[in-house]
Design a protein around this motif. Structure first.
Motif, short mmCIF file in Angstrom:
data_model
loop_
_atom_site.label_atom_id
_atom_site.label_comp_id
_atom_site.label_asym_id
_atom_site.label_seq_id
_atom_site.Cartn_x
_atom_site.Cartn_y
_atom_site.Cartn_z
N LYS A 1 -6.36 25.19 -10.92
CA LYS A 1 -5.06 24.60 -11.29
C LYS A 1 -4.27 24.20 -10.06
O LYS A 1 -3.67 23.15 -10.01
N GLN B 1 -14.99 19.32 -10.31
CA GLN B 1 -15.64 20.34 -11.15
C GLN B 1 -17.16 20.17 -11.19
O GLN B 1 -17.90 21.15 -11.31
N LYS C 1 -5.21 20.97 -8.76
CA LYS C 1 -4.70 19.81 -9.47
C LYS C 1 -3.22 19.60 -9.19
O LYS C 1 -2.77 18.47 -9.04
N SER D 1 -10.48 15.22 -10.59
CA SER D 1 -10.71 16.63 -10.91
C SER D 1 -12.04 16.84 -11.63
O SER D 1 -12.67 17.88 -11.49
N HIS D 2 -12.49 15.83 -12.40
CA HIS D 2 -13.81 15.95 -13.05
C HIS D 2 -14.89 16.04 -11.97
O HIS D 2 -15.78 16.88 -12.03
N ARG E 1 -17.17 22.81 -25.27
CA ARG E 1 -16.93 22.93 -23.83
C ARG E 1 -16.67 24.36 -23.43
O ARG E 1 -16.06 25.12 -24.18
N ARG F 1 -14.35 26.84 -21.69
CA ARG F 1 -12.92 26.76 -21.44
C ARG F 1 -12.66 26.52 -19.95
O ARG F 1 -13.20 27.24 -19.10
N GLU G 1 -13.14 20.38 -17.76
CA GLU G 1 -12.45 19.23 -18.34
C GLU G 1 -13.42 18.27 -19.03
O GLU G 1 -13.16 17.76 -20.10
N ARG G 2 -14.54 18.00 -18.36
CA ARG G 2 -15.51 17.06 -18.91
C ARG G 2 -16.93 17.50 -18.61
O ARG G 2 -17.37 17.46 -17.46
N ASN H 1 -14.04 8.69 -15.00
CA ASN H 1 -13.82 10.03 -14.49
C ASN H 1 -12.55 10.11 -13.66
O ASN H 1 -12.19 9.16 -12.97
N LYS H 2 -11.91 11.26 -13.72
CA LYS H 2 -10.78 11.57 -12.84
C LYS H 2 -11.30 12.35 -11.63
O LYS H 2 -12.37 12.97 -11.70
#
Lengths: 342, 342
Positions: free
Chosen positions: B336, B154, B339, B150-151, B113, B115, B118-119, B147-148
């Motif tokens: 961040k 992104q 979130k 935040s995914h 991934r 950095r 998340e997914r 999935n959340k």
């Protein structure tokens, strides 16, 4: 047998609703109709009062209204009054071509859930292009945005009764819409639902099915969570529309040759369009509530409305709600054990 | 620029893979290829070793293998070795037509991934039958079953970079696949994702889209959770196949008239089929990992393989991964905050 009709719901209401009801009166001799709607608009449209009653209402729930709010605040709307008539036992079933969310809310909160059913679901008979039967039951199509495993399990029961009673399919094959065939596929909800369905003898579960295969008639009841069932249904509709549009464009773009070809192929293309036009044959049904509630698409014309009345007649004659209620009552322990085993 | 190729993955491997790679070598003069596969099978197929290296491997991950297990246990497989070459910096990108799950696992766990992502997600360029552009980015198509919010947020970033860099779309219009247009539609995940996307300036968010409308080109990036994205994609594919089949059946069933019509319409129908056959133009891409990873459909023939190489060349030349990495690094705080604000 009496049907409560929301005469004001739908893009072509009240004209096409009234026309469809009178068409149905000619076709189905045992049906009586309670028409709920704005008197000044509906009365002039009615040709004959035979087996038909007009109950004047003063409000209308619009297509864009927020469903639960509209149901609560527009107490004198055609939809809410029609649902009240069913609740009071004055009518046997509810019909509307209006705001889907408001119909669902009225079905669940006014007509009421069958005791033991956790979440009623929206189901439709969908054309099967293969397999042993002409159609299959597809549910939930969006009554719920979020489902628990036990909801999906119960849809297997509700769908099986609909396939048996209304579509005349013996021992319907039930499958779970998932993103793969293996039993460990999907998110936690689908994995757990699969296990509940696999270990039941309440219906004939044959495993997962992917959305790519449902149209091939690989199941008689396709159970989906409301979110992905809704997405799948709309993707199918969108693709069918896009492809029909593309064929037309392509024909236009290929000159006299294309036009001649299209003329020759017209019957073939029409036959296909007819089969895809499944909503013409009847409406979507709210399963799990105390009376048949049928919703046709907003753009329904008289013929689709009349066909929905035939569908309601079958549901009432076959005592779909009674059979479902009895089964759930008799198997209450079993259903509870399932959940406890989780 | 060097591409690591899993020569053993796919229904027509290694024949069509090798053929496709040699086709790509003729088309793209800057590409070099590392072919990973069983020597006795692959070597005899190679016409010339120009800009091509064969690295013998002794295991093959089959289409039916359990992905993560296969990746872990078959260390000397063509796929795992190809992924290792990318990880070690010996190759710039990874290509396979094999087991999707195993490719995803290799992309995420071996290539790694980026950095801050998340997914990673599976994305494809999908034909738009309307709107300002020929194609749009559709993701996630099933890399994640759950999935959340935040995914999904992104994915808006990852998809925007792909649309800009690889498809050349300025300020791509991003929409969230949901079961209604209003911002309060959907389950909690989609409601919350909508808010995150609405309040960002990281991309151009235009609200929800329903699966019925995505083919009309209403967005340049359609963000979906992996479960319903997968269901939607497969529903579209299934409907397109079913309709093409139905047209054929209808033609057969309408005698000499239908056959003549079909003959005249052949160019028109072929043009449509070609547009629906989007997988021919390139593969699905794993976005959010440290190098371009492209997967074509299992039934890909040489031409689709070669087209995927062109797609990879664009991704490397445009420095898609680098741009994405830099953006995420520079905006880490913002991501961040998003979130934390939840």
């Amino acid at each position: 047998m009496k049907i409560a009709i929301d005469a004001m719901g739908g893009d072509h209401a009240p004209e096409e609703i009234v026309k469809g009801v009178e068409m149905a009166r000619d076709r189905y001799k045992d049906l009586e109709f309670m028409l709920f709607g704005t008197e000044s608009e509906v009365k002039p449209l009615i040709q004959s009062m035979e087996r038909l009653e007009l109950i004047p209402t003063n409000e209308v729930i619009a297509m864009g209204d927020e469903p639960v709010k509209a149901m609560k605040e527009k107490q004198d709307s055609s939809l809410v009054q029609a649902a009240n008539a069913v609740k009071a036992g004055k009518a046997d079933a509810l019909f509307s071509a209006g705001n889907t969310g408001a119909i669902l809310s009225s079905a669940i909160f006014i007509v009421g859930r069958i005791r033991g059913v956790e979440r009623p679901a929206l189901a439709t008979a969908f054309p099967a292009f293969g397999g042993p039967h002409k159609e299959f039951v597809f549910m939930d199509l969006g009554a719920n945005a979020e489902n628990k495993p036990s909801h999906l399990y119960q849809y297997g029961i509700l769908g099986t009764f609909y396939a048996e009673s209304v579509m005349g399919i013996d021992n319907p094959r039930v499958r779970l819409l998932n993103n793969g065939g293996e039993e460990d596929k999907g998110d936690d909800v689908h994995k757990e639902a699969h296990q509940l369905m696999k270990n039941t003898d309440a219906f004939n579960f044959l495993g997962n099915v992917e959305s790519r295969e449902i149209m091939e008639g690989t199941a008689d009841v396709v159970v989906a969570d409301g979110f992905s069932g809704n997405a799948t249904l709309k993707a199918i509709e969108g693709t069918a529309l896009t492809m029909m549009g593309q064929i037309k464009e392509s024909i236009k773009g290929s000159g006299i040759r294309g036009l001649l070809g299209a003329l020759l192929l017209k019957p073939a293309l029409k036959a296909m369009k007819h089969k895809m036009d499944f909503q013409e044959n009847g409406g979507a049904v709210v399963l799990g509530v105390k009376a048949p509630v049928v919703k046709t698409h907003g753009s329904a014309k008289a013929n689709a409305v009349a066909n929905s009345m035939g569908q309601i007649q079958t549901m009432v004659e076959e005592n779909l709600v009674g059979k479902t209620t009895d089964f759930i009552k008799e198997n209450a322990d079993k259903l509870k054990v399932k959940k406890a085993a989780k």
